[in-house]
Design a protein around this motif. Structure first.
Motif, PDB file in Angstrom:
ATOM      1  N   PRO A 192       0.829  -1.066   0.140  1.00 35.93           N
ATOM      2  CA  PRO A 192       0.020   0.229   0.254  1.00 35.93           C
ATOM      3  C   PRO A 192       0.692   1.012   0.137  1.00 35.93           C
ATOM      4  CG  PRO A 192       0.133  -0.777   2.183  1.00 35.93           C
ATOM      5  CD  PRO A 192       0.993  -1.943   1.458  1.00 35.93           C
ATOM      6  N   ALA A 193       0.258   2.193  -0.562  1.00 40.41           N
ATOM      7  CA  ALA A 193       0.908   3.706  -0.198  1.00 40.41           C
ATOM      8  C   ALA A 193       1.129   4.150   1.006  1.00 40.41           C
ATOM      9  CB  ALA A 193       0.058   4.620  -1.062  1.00 40.41           C
ATOM     10  N   GLU A 194       0.298   3.710   1.964  1.00 34.80           N
ATOM     11  CA  GLU A 194       0.302   4.284   3.316  1.00 34.80           C
ATOM     12  C   GLU A 194       1.454   3.458   3.870  1.00 34.80           C
ATOM     13  OE1 GLU A 194      -2.488   3.070   1.928  1.00 34.80           O
ATOM     14  OE2 GLU A 194      -3.486   4.962   1.729  1.00 34.80           O
ATOM     15  N   ILE A 195       2.319   3.981   4.816  1.00 33.06           N
ATOM     16  CA  ILE A 195       3.380   3.177   5.283  1.00 33.06           C
ATOM     17  C   ILE A 195       2.816   2.389   6.602  1.00 33.06           C
ATOM     18  CG2 ILE A 195       5.261   3.807   6.978  1.00 33.06           C
ATOM     19  CD1 ILE A 195       5.607   4.737   4.130  1.00 33.06           C
ATOM     20  N   ARG A 196       1.939   2.803   7.222  1.00 29.03           N
ATOM     21  CA  ARG A 196       1.134   1.875   8.189  1.00 29.03           C
ATOM     22  C   ARG A 196      -0.292   2.371   8.347  1.00 29.03           C
ATOM     23  NH1 ARG A 196       5.133  -0.578   8.289  1.00 29.03           N
ATOM     24  NH2 ARG A 196       6.794  -1.036   9.916  1.00 29.03           N
ATOM     25  N   ALA A 197      -1.159   1.864   7.446  1.00 28.97           N
ATOM     26  CA  ALA A 197      -2.462   1.804   7.318  1.00 28.97           C
ATOM     27  C   ALA A 197      -2.931   1.299   8.753  1.00 28.97           C
ATOM     28  CB  ALA A 197      -2.955   1.243   6.228  1.00 28.97           C
ATOM     29  N   PRO A 198      -4.023   1.548   9.159  1.00 28.66           N
ATOM     30  CA  PRO A 198      -4.639   0.814  10.636  1.00 28.66           C
ATOM     31  C   PRO A 198      -4.495  -0.597  10.445  1.00 28.66           C
ATOM     32  CG  PRO A 198      -6.066   2.563   9.972  1.00 28.66           C
ATOM     33  CD  PRO A 198      -4.952   2.527   8.983  1.00 28.66           C
ATOM     34  N   GLN A 199      -3.720  -1.343  11.440  1.00 26.55           N
ATOM     35  CA  GLN A 199      -3.477  -2.479  11.569  1.00 26.55           C
ATOM     36  C   GLN A 199      -4.562  -3.648  11.259  1.00 26.55           C
ATOM     37  OE1 GLN A 199      -2.004  -3.704  15.401  1.00 26.55           O
ATOM     38  NE2 GLN A 199      -0.915  -5.445  14.568  1.00 26.55           N
ATOM     39  N   GLY A 200      -4.699  -4.706  10.470  1.00 23.63           N
ATOM     40  CA  GLY A 200      -5.803  -5.556  10.228  1.00 23.63           C
ATOM     41  C   GLY A 200      -7.015  -4.778   9.409  1.00 23.63           C
ATOM     42  N   THR A 201      -6.565  -3.905   8.678  1.00 25.11           N
ATOM     43  CA  THR A 201      -7.585  -3.375   7.884  1.00 25.11           C
ATOM     44  C   THR A 201      -7.178  -3.714   6.266  1.00 25.11           C
ATOM     45  OG1 THR A 201      -6.526  -1.410   7.525  1.00 25.11           O
ATOM     46  CG2 THR A 201      -8.024  -1.327   9.332  1.00 25.11           C
ATOM     47  N   LEU A 202      -8.100  -3.808   5.381  1.00 28.01           N
ATOM     48  CA  LEU A 202      -7.881  -4.027   4.101  1.00 28.01           C
ATOM     49  C   LEU A 202      -6.727  -3.062   3.441  1.00 28.01           C
ATOM     50  CD1 LEU A 202     -11.496  -5.156   3.177  1.00 28.01           C
ATOM     51  CD2 LEU A 202      -9.371  -6.522   3.082  1.00 28.01           C
ATOM     52  N   PRO A 203      -6.822  -1.697   3.552  1.00 27.80           N
ATOM     53  CA  PRO A 203      -5.867  -0.835   2.911  1.00 27.80           C
ATOM     54  C   PRO A 203      -4.605  -1.275   3.421  1.00 27.80           C
ATOM     55  CG  PRO A 203      -7.631   0.314   3.726  1.00 27.80           C
ATOM     56  CD  PRO A 203      -7.913  -0.976   4.402  1.00 27.80           C
ATOM     57  N   GLY A 204      -4.276  -1.860   4.803  1.00 30.29           N
ATOM     58  CA  GLY A 204      -3.064  -2.111   5.210  1.00 30.29           C
ATOM     59  C   GLY A 204      -2.271  -3.408   4.661  1.00 30.29           C
ATOM     60  N   VAL A 205      -3.154  -4.150   3.926  1.00 32.46           N
ATOM     61  CA  VAL A 205      -2.418  -5.496   3.231  1.00 32.46           C
ATOM     62  C   VAL A 205      -1.467  -5.210   2.483  1.00 32.46           C
ATOM     63  CG1 VAL A 205      -3.172  -7.713   2.152  1.00 32.46           C
ATOM     64  CG2 VAL A 205      -4.696  -6.761   3.840  1.00 32.46           C
ATOM     65  N   SER A 206      -0.204  -5.922   2.698  1.00 31.31           N
ATOM     66  CA  SER A 206       0.964  -5.807   1.540  1.00 31.31           C
ATOM     67  C   SER A 206       1.034  -7.288   1.376  1.00 31.31           C
ATOM     68  CB  SER A 206       2.184  -5.332   2.766  1.00 31.31           C
ATOM     69  OG  SER A 206       3.393  -5.661   1.979  1.00 31.31           O
TER      70      SER A 206
END
Lengths: 609, 333
Positions: free
Chosen positions: A48-62
């Motif tokens: 993701p473009a976010e360095i640390r999207a909220p933990q456990g969320t779909l946008p945070g999946v790498s």
């Protein structure tokens, strides 16, 4: 009891987790161990473009996908055979890509009501039967890791952080990967943190042993080494290959490498890598903005250095006026555009090929530049050498159009012998009477590279139109027409190799013509089509401005030419304009590389039309 | 200083000078051409880089290396050149629009890095080449082609801006004062690092007389507060005293001479130079001229090249074959 070992020809594994779960590192290590075993491979990191999207969320999946095989392959694979999902978000984000029958390994500890709710699972997919068509291994990775580390003076949180190494150990057992390199890697990485090192080593070995002993995994797999040309190999990403190619070019030309750059995804790794190699005399200048980055590179080039700037599409937009100045000054300049999804900020971490027309025409006035594009991660090395050759020989800006896919993707690279690399030596103008700064070389049409510090050739240059030969300011109409045409003729006359066409039967009806990073998926599709008895030809453009001299002839030979591009038809537009050939565009802009199967389908549609 | 036996004529190019009659740029050019022989640097090792604007034609008229670049970006090109070629003497020629409007970002960053550039900022408080719009240094309320009812913008104080960027050398002088301009060029050349010289420059066409008060023989002695290191800062009629954190202009004789500020150009604290820069704004009744600040600070290019030399001394020069086989490698037989 020894478990049976089954041979496989190829496997696609996708590691997926929270962006803090260390999936890129896990994927990297599995890749290195796979490379050293001699499999051919291709990788696709997706983060993701976010360095640390909220933990456990779909946008945070790498995620990190690796395709490895006992034969030569060209892509990271269309669909994973194995998904390692470290939490429900990773499962939810990736399950749609999995074919039925695929293996899923999950950290069962993370499938709590809270985590499931966070990503919109009403029931637990591990229990509600929705995964019946898959081979699911629900392993309590966190619990097992923490238990294995109970003897160490670590907080629970620190212990949990080693669970990616447990997963890596388990997968390494499952596919018979050697462990020594990863153990050495961990020892080097955590040499100053003995507790963390110990934790990672124990987790890694425990994961391996878990595979060996648990009843959950009945068999393990072996993938024999691929037949590759003899030589010394390493695994390399496009950005590293570009950086090393530029250092090689600096050494081969004897020119000091000056990189002016401003941090931007996905190009920053070029700046990072070059900044490590000061012992090659490399200067890296992190400028205040994109304009200063290219300006400093042009200034260094004026002084006789190899001036380079690295960026992505938005940065190119800002640099446009300075690139125009370089066209007018007729000085060497290399502009690396690691393309990403656009327009505007677009998709910073995703791939696209939509900057082609920007590179070709994104400046005021008639402002020709050379444009070349690498086709695979390791090809970035060769392209860097070519950029330097063209730029210094013809004193012209050269665009290198890489993209996020090959910049971050990797493949094995046969390390070249230094003696086989080209001579890139350049001559500067020497002290002389009556020096003419814009007197052109009759062969290349290049003007002299006349650097400050050379006695007797002091002269003034600038962005105002130059008089032919003298380089003085000139507003003369006829002179302007002459100079516009001279700059165009110089770029049009750049020597580039002819386009090679792969057409085994020499009578294919359809040619697949690509450029840049689409080489892998197109080649893979061509193989698949031929295996099914279809006659297709393939050619891939690395030189876009100027085009290879035989391109027109190639286009005329094939009744149907399909041009797959990750844009809405930019190369197709150039081909139609230049050759009046009605090529068939195949265009997808999802921020992801083409899959093999979609190119196969698109080609079949044309074949069967 | 090596005697190169060069004269003003050696530094004069064969190009016809094309500024408007009476332009302050003529005087600056002539002073520069006269000064360069004294600099003691061979012609081929001197480079003038300019942006866009009337002043940016300057490089064409000097028989050295030169580049007339694009609007606002001269400091970027000059930085790349000066860092990669520490053997060269690099001047940047710019104007108030070029360096403070479109190129403001590059100016402050060159100054904060302390790249070895001598930056001459010709401040005429107007856009001349585009025929008379207000500039970022035009006084508020200025009537111009683009502000027929008066400009609303608060002007920049270029000296305050440079000191805010922690420039290591900042000075102000006047186009017509050849002696003072030459002295200032001399001091800037002796300084290692960035030097910013603001030159009040008259535009006879679009802002004529803007600086008359500091140029006319009957007013300038009273208007110019002379800053000379180690001496009291004063004009013929006024001097400066400390007033809290700032400085205040007082009539000579209204305070004891001993209370006048003794100029310390080498004061490491930029607050002092900043206070000096605030003594005058748009109005020119009392204008400090001379060197506001001249402090030692590591020059950027030297640090860049030293870092490289240190790495090579420690690790040896790079070997291409070992670079290419970095990391985990394997052999296919």
């Amino acid at each position: 009891m020894t478990k049976p070992v089954l041979p496989l020809k190829e496997v696609v594994i996708r590691f997926a987790g929270d962006s803090g779960d260390g999936m890129q590192l896990t994927g990297d290590r599995f890749t290195m161990d796979t490379a050293s075993l001699g499999n051919d491979l291709s990788t696709l990191p997706n983060y993701p473009a976010e360095i640390r999207a909220p933990q456990g969320t779909l946008p945070g999946v790498s995620s990190f996908q690796l395709h490895f095989a006992d034969h030569l392959i060209q892509t990271p694979g269309d669909a994973p055979d194995v998904l390692v999902a470290m939490n429900p978000a990773a499962m939810k984000a990736n399950i749609k890509d999995l074919p039925r029958g695929a293996t899923i390994i999950v950290d069962a500890d993370e499938f709590t009501t809270r985590n499931l709710t966070k990503v919109g699972y009403a029931t637990n997919p591990l229990e509600d039967g929705s995964l019946e068509s898959y081979d699911v291994h629900a392993v309590p990775l966190t619990t097992l890791t923490v238990a294995a580390l109970s003897g160490l003076p670590l907080s629970r949180k620190d212990a949990e952080r080693s669970k990616n190494m447990f997963a890596l150990g388990l997968l390494s057992w499952l596919y018979h990967r050697p462990t020594e390199a990863t153990e050495n890697f961990l020892k080097a990485k955590f040499s100053k943190k003995p507790d963390i090192l110990e934790a990672n080593l124990i987790a890694y070995r425990t994961g391996w042993n878990f595979g060996e002993t648990t009843e959950g995994f009945a068999v393990s797999y072996e993938i024999a080494p691929a037949k590759m040309a003899p030589g010394l190999y390493r695994n390399i990403t496009g950005n590293i290959a570009l950086a090393h190619g530029l250092i090689a070019a600096s050494q081969l030309s004897g020119l000091k490498l000056f990189l002016g750059s401003y941090p931007i995804t996905p190009a920053s790794d070029i700046l990072h890598e070059l900044s490590k190699h000061k012992k090659f005399g490399v200067i890296t200048f992190q400028a205040e903005d994109e304009i200063a980055a290219v300006g400093s590179a042009l200034g260094a080039s004026y002084g006789g250095a190899l001036g380079i700037t690295s960026t992505s599409g938005p940065g190119v937009a800002l640099k446009a006026e300075m690139i125009g100045l370089a066209v007018m000054l007729e000085l060497p300049l290399i502009v690396i555009d690691v393309q990403r999804g656009g327009p505007s900020t677009g998709l910073p971490t995703k791939t696209e090929q939509a900057d082609l027309l920007q590179a070709m025409f994104g400046r005021n006035g008639e402002s020709p530049v050379a444009v070349i594009a690498p086709s695979t991660p390791s090809d970035c090395f060769t392209i860097a050498l070519e950029a330097v050759r063209i730029s210094t020989t013809y004193r012209v800006p050269v665009f290198i159009l890489s993209d996020g896919y090959i910049a971050n993707g990797s493949e094995p690279w046969k390390i070249p012998d230094i003696a086989d690399l080209p001579d890139l030596h350049v001559e500067f103008a020497k002290t002389q009477e009556g020096f003419l700064p814009y007197l052109r070389d009759p062969q290349t049409l290049a003007r002299p590279w006349a650097i400050p510090g050379t006695k007797g050739i002091e002269h003034r240059i600038g962005g105002v139109e130059k008089a032919d030969k003298t380089g003085e300011i000139s507003y003369d109409p006829a002179n302007h027409d002459l100079m516009v045409r001279a700059r165009a003729a110089k770029v049009a006359g750049i020597q580039v190799p002819n386009l090679e066409v792969d057409d085994p039967s020499d009578d294919a009806e359809v040619l697949l013509l690509g450029w840049g990073s689409t080489y892998g998926p197109i080649a893979s599709a061509v193989n698949a089509l031929r295996e099914n008895g279809n006659k297709v030809a393939q050619a891939h453009l690395k030189y876009i401005n100027p085009f290879p001299k035989n391109l027109g002839e190639v286009l005329r030979k094939y009744p149907k030419v399909i041009v797959p591009e990750m844009n809405l038809g930019q190369l197709a537009m150039l081909l139609r304009a230049e050759f009046l050939k009605d090529v068939i565009g195949y265009n997808v802009v999802r921020g992801l590389p083409f899959t093999t199967s979609e190119i196969v389908e698109a080609t079949l549609e044309v074949l069967n039309a | 200083m090596p005697d190169l036996a060069l004269t003003k004529k050696d530094f004069t190019s064969d190009q016809e000078v094309r500024w408007c009659p009476g332009c302050g740029d003529y005087s600056i050019l002539s002073t520069m051409q006269s000064y360069l022989p004294e600099l003691g640097v061979p012609r081929e090792n001197i480079v003038f880089i300019s942006g866009i604007g009337c002043s940016s034609r300057f490089p064409y008229y000097l028989n050295t290396f030169g580049m007339h670049s694009i609007h606002g970006r001269a400091p970027t090109i000059a930085s790349g050149l000066a860092i990669s070629r520490p053997d060269l003497t690099v001047f940047v020629i710019t104007g108030d629009g070029d360096s403070l409007s479109i190129g403001g970002n590059h100016l402050i960053h060159a100054l904060r890095r302390n790249v070895n550039l001598k930056i001459l900022l010709f401040n005429n408080r107007i856009y001349g080449l585009t025929k008379g719009q207000y500039s970022p240094t035009s006084e508020k309320g200025k009537i111009t082609k683009s502000t027929p009812m008066g400009s609303l913008d608060q002007p920049f104080n270029p000296i305050s801006l440079a000191i805010g960027a922690e420039a290591s050398f900042v000075a102000r002088t006047v186009d017509s004062d050849r002696k003072h301009l030459t002295q200032t060029l001399r001091a800037a050349s002796a300084h290692k690092g960035s030097a910013l010289i603001e030159i009040y420059q008259n535009c006879p066409i679009f802002n004529d007389g803007a600086f008359d008060i500091v140029k006319d023989s009957d007013t300038k002695e009273a208007a110019l507060l002379q800053m000379v290191h180690g001496q009291a800062i004063k004009s013929s009629t006024h001097g400066l005293i400390h007033a809290g954190a700032s400085l205040k202009v007082v009539e000579l004789g209204s305070v004891d001479e001993s209370q006048l500020v003794i100029h310390d150009a080498h004061n490491p604290d930029p607050a002092y130079a900043f206070a000096l820069s605030r003594v005058s704004a748009s109005e020119l009744d009392h204008v400090p001229v001379g060197i506001f600040r001249d402090v030692e600070r590591d020059e950027y290019g030297s640090m860049v090249n030293q870092q490289i030399a240190d790495v090579i001394a420690k690790q040896g020069a790079g070997d291409l074959a070992s670079l290419l086989s970095t990391g985990d490698t394997w052999v296919v037989d």
